[in-house]
Motif scaffolding. Structure first.
Motif, PDB file in Angstrom:
ATOM      1  N   ILE A  59      -3.311  -2.706   2.682  1.00 47.31           N
ATOM      2  CA  ILE A  59      -2.298  -1.665   2.440  1.00 47.31           C
ATOM      3  C   ILE A  59      -1.139  -1.721   3.450  1.00 47.31           C
ATOM      4  O   ILE A  59      -0.220  -0.926   3.379  1.00 47.31           O
ATOM      5  CB  ILE A  59      -2.895  -0.239   2.452  1.00 47.31           C
ATOM      6  CG1 ILE A  59      -3.359   0.146   3.852  1.00 47.31           C
ATOM      7  CG2 ILE A  59      -3.968  -0.062   1.416  1.00 47.31           C
ATOM      8  CD1 ILE A  59      -3.402   1.658   4.039  1.00 47.31           C
ATOM      9  N   GLU A 117       5.655   2.995   1.332  1.00 50.44           N
ATOM     10  CA  GLU A 117       5.300   4.323   0.836  1.00 50.44           C
ATOM     11  C   GLU A 117       5.669   5.448   1.796  1.00 50.44           C
ATOM     12  O   GLU A 117       6.000   6.533   1.369  1.00 50.44           O
ATOM     13  CB  GLU A 117       3.796   4.400   0.537  1.00 50.44           C
ATOM     14  CG  GLU A 117       3.376   3.659  -0.706  1.00 50.44           C
ATOM     15  CD  GLU A 117       4.041   4.190  -1.976  1.00 50.44           C
ATOM     16  OE1 GLU A 117       4.215   5.415  -2.072  1.00 50.44           O
ATOM     17  OE2 GLU A 117       4.418   3.388  -2.832  1.00 50.44           O
ATOM     18  N   ILE A 161      -5.656   6.947   0.159  1.00 52.59           N
ATOM     19  CA  ILE A 161      -5.524   5.617  -0.457  1.00 52.59           C
ATOM     20  C   ILE A 161      -6.886   4.914  -0.460  1.00 52.59           C
ATOM     21  O   ILE A 161      -7.279   4.279  -1.438  1.00 52.59           O
ATOM     22  CB  ILE A 161      -4.501   4.743   0.321  1.00 52.59           C
ATOM     23  CG1 ILE A 161      -3.133   5.411   0.342  1.00 52.59           C
ATOM     24  CG2 ILE A 161      -4.435   3.336  -0.253  1.00 52.59           C
ATOM     25  CD1 ILE A 161      -2.331   5.304  -0.902  1.00 52.59           C
ATOM     26  N   GLN A 191      -8.799   3.566  -3.753  1.00 53.85           N
ATOM     27  CA  GLN A 191      -9.123   2.137  -3.921  1.00 53.85           C
ATOM     28  C   GLN A 191     -10.617   1.860  -3.979  1.00 53.85           C
ATOM     29  O   GLN A 191     -11.060   0.943  -4.642  1.00 53.85           O
ATOM     30  CB  GLN A 191      -8.499   1.339  -2.776  1.00 53.85           C
ATOM     31  CG  GLN A 191      -6.979   1.256  -2.895  1.00 53.85           C
ATOM     32  CD  GLN A 191      -6.406   0.181  -1.984  1.00 53.85           C
ATOM     33  OE1 GLN A 191      -7.099  -0.352  -1.137  1.00 53.85           O
ATOM     34  NE2 GLN A 191      -5.140  -0.120  -2.178  1.00 53.85           N
TER      35      GLN A 191
END
Lengths: 163, 85
Positions: free
Chosen positions: B9, B16, B38, B42
């Motif tokens: 990420i 983001e 996140i 995920q």
């Protein structure tokens, strides 16, 4: 006292300036701003109080009730200073919470003391000017304790967000 | 597992953060929460602890140093008041 107050104002401006230029802040930006602003107000009120004592020509007169207030203020400020310093290490959350409770307790004692001394002042003072002068000073002293509690509330909000 | 997740990420996080905060500003607790979210999306697992942790950078430490200075000033001010009596 004026030097301390000016120095603290400079630090507050420095914090706000840094806040505008920092990408990742250790706490929410509005909390950092509020903490800096309100903490500065503690010193501003003490400054205003000492100024008023000089203006009223009371700075050389000893008053036992004001000594009690000065002791409470010193205790509360010390507790608050240690709490703010403790923000570096949020693993000590329990200790920080205990200090916040202590600040709150001291503020309650301040309220009680203010009521007692004002009652005594109105009962015993013979000179109306003395009543006006000392009433202002005692009210200022209690406001310092209120302000310490306000700063404590901001720290509490930071702790809740970090929990 | 968490390290692998972080490298995955890394890029999206940079992009983001700006989208998320609008002004491109963020606080550490918010960043932690965002990474945890996140991670959950995920992996469908709740992280046992914050998936992203960082020591505050020297720049962030400056805030604490400045608050320390304010604390010292407040103690000095209370001391002045005490000596007046």
């Amino acid at each position: 006292m004026h030097i301390i107050e000016t120095r603290c104002d400079e630090v507050t401006h420095e914090i706000i300036d840094k806040l505008n230029r920092t990408f990742i802040t250790p706490f929410d930006r509005e909390d950092i701003y509020a903490l800096a602003h309100e903490f500065d107000s503690v010193i501003d009120i003490i400054h205003a109080m000492t100024n008023r004592m000089r203006l009223y020509n009371l700075h050389n007169s000893i008053n036992k009730d004001l000594i009690k207030f000065a002791e409470l203020i010193e205790k509360s400020v010390l507790c608050l200073a240690n709490t703010v310093r403790g923000l570096r290490n949020l693993k000590q959350m329990k200790e920080l919470s205990e200090r916040l409770i202590e600040i709150n307790t001291i503020e309650n004692q301040g309220d009680q003391l203010r009521d007692e001394v004002l009652g005594k002042l109105f009962d015993n003072a013979t000179d109306p000017l003395d009543v006006i002068k000392w009433k202002d000073i005692f009210m200022d002293a209690e406001t310092v304790l209120d302000q310490c509690e306000d700063v404590g509330n901001i720290v509490e909000a930071i702790l809740v967000k970090q929990a | 597992m968490q390290h692998k997740f972080l490298s995955n990420i890394q890029y999206s996080l940079h992009v983001e953060i700006n989208n998320l905060t609008g002004a491109g500003i963020i606080s550490a607790p918010y960043l932690y929460q965002y990474c945890n979210k996140i991670f959950y999306i995920q992996t469908n697992k709740l992280p046992e602890e914050n998936v992203m942790k960082f020591s505050f950078l020297p720049k962030e430490f400056q805030f604490f140093d400045m608050f320390d200075k304010m604390a010292d000033d407040a103690i000095d001010a209370a001391g002045v008041l005490r000596t007046l009596q």
